[in-house]
Scaffold this motif. Structure first.
Motif, PDB file in Angstrom:
ATOM      1  N   ARG A  38      -3.171  -3.210  -6.925  1.00 35.18           N
ATOM      2  CA  ARG A  38      -2.456  -1.898  -7.001  1.00 35.18           C
ATOM      3  C   ARG A  38      -1.640  -2.041  -8.189  1.00 35.18           C
ATOM      4  N   SER A  96      -0.275   2.443  -2.926  1.00 29.42           N
ATOM      5  CA  SER A  96       0.291   1.676  -1.722  1.00 29.42           C
ATOM      6  C   SER A  96      -0.926   0.695  -1.450  1.00 29.42           C
ATOM      7  N   GLU A  97      -0.596  -0.223  -0.808  1.00 25.67           N
ATOM      8  CA  GLU A  97      -1.573  -1.216  -0.103  1.00 25.67           C
ATOM      9  C   GLU A  97      -2.307  -0.417   0.828  1.00 25.67           C
ATOM     10  N   GLU A  98      -1.950   0.645   1.641  1.00 27.15           N
ATOM     11  CA  GLU A  98      -2.553   1.406   2.820  1.00 27.15           C
ATOM     12  C   GLU A  98      -3.538   2.238   2.135  1.00 27.15           C
ATOM     13  N   GLU A  99      -3.183   2.747   0.859  1.00 21.38           N
ATOM     14  CA  GLU A  99      -4.148   3.623   0.186  1.00 21.38           C
ATOM     15  C   GLU A  99      -5.282   2.968  -0.286  1.00 21.38           C
TER      16      GLU A  99
END
Length: 130
Positions: A38, A96-99
Motif C-alpha cells: 500500500r 487501505s489494507e482492507e482495499e
C-alpha cells in the motif's frame, strides 16, 4: 480446497480487468507485506525490484498499474486522482489494507474460488521462492 500455484496467480493477475488488482496479487506473491504494497511509491519501484528480485511479469503489471487511469468496478469506472503510489484508489494517499484484500478477493471470485485469500497468495509465493 484448491491448490494455488504460480501459474494460476500470474495468469489471473496479468489478465485481470484492472492492473490495479493484478499488481496487488503479484506483489503479495513476491512476499511484500500489505503495508509495503500500500505504501509502494512509483519512485521506489526500481529499488524494490532489486530487493525482492521481482519477476519480469510483475514489473510489467506494475507499469500497467502505474499507467492505469481508472478502475472498472461492476458497471462503473472510477477515475483516479494523480498519485505517487503504485496502488491507487479514488481517495488521496495510500489505499487501505482492507482495499488490498478486497481486490484480491475480487480476482478469486471471478473463478469461484472465494475460499482463497491474499494470505494464500503469499504462502504460495513463499513456497515457490524456497
Amino acid at each position: 480446497m484448491y491448490e494455488l500455484n504460480k501459474t494460476d496467480i500470474f495468469a489471473t493477475a496479468q489478465y485481470a480487468d484492472n492492473a490495479q488488482d493484478g499488481v496487488v496479487m503479484l506483489l503479495a506473491y513476491e512476499q511484500m507485506t500489505l503495508e509495503q504494497i500500500r505504501n509502494l511509491k512509483i519512485e521506489d519501484v526500481e529499488k524494490v525490484s532489486l530487493k525482492f528480485k521481482l519477476d519480469p511479469i510483475t514489473l510489467k503489471v506494475i507499469r500497467n498499474a502505474i499507467e492505469e487511469r481508472g478502475y472498472v468496478d461492476e458497471s462503473e469506472i472510477h477515475y483516479f486522482n494523480k498519485s505517487e503510489y503504485v496502488v491507487k484508489g479514488i481517495e488521496e494517499g495510500p489505499v487501505s489494507e482492507e482495499e488490498l484484500i478486497r481486490r484480491v478477493k475480487k480476482l478469486f471470485s471471478h473463478w469461484d474460488l472465494d475460499e482463497l485469500s491474499i494470505e494464500d497468495v503469499q504462502q504460495c509465493g513463499l513456497v515457490s521462492k524456497e
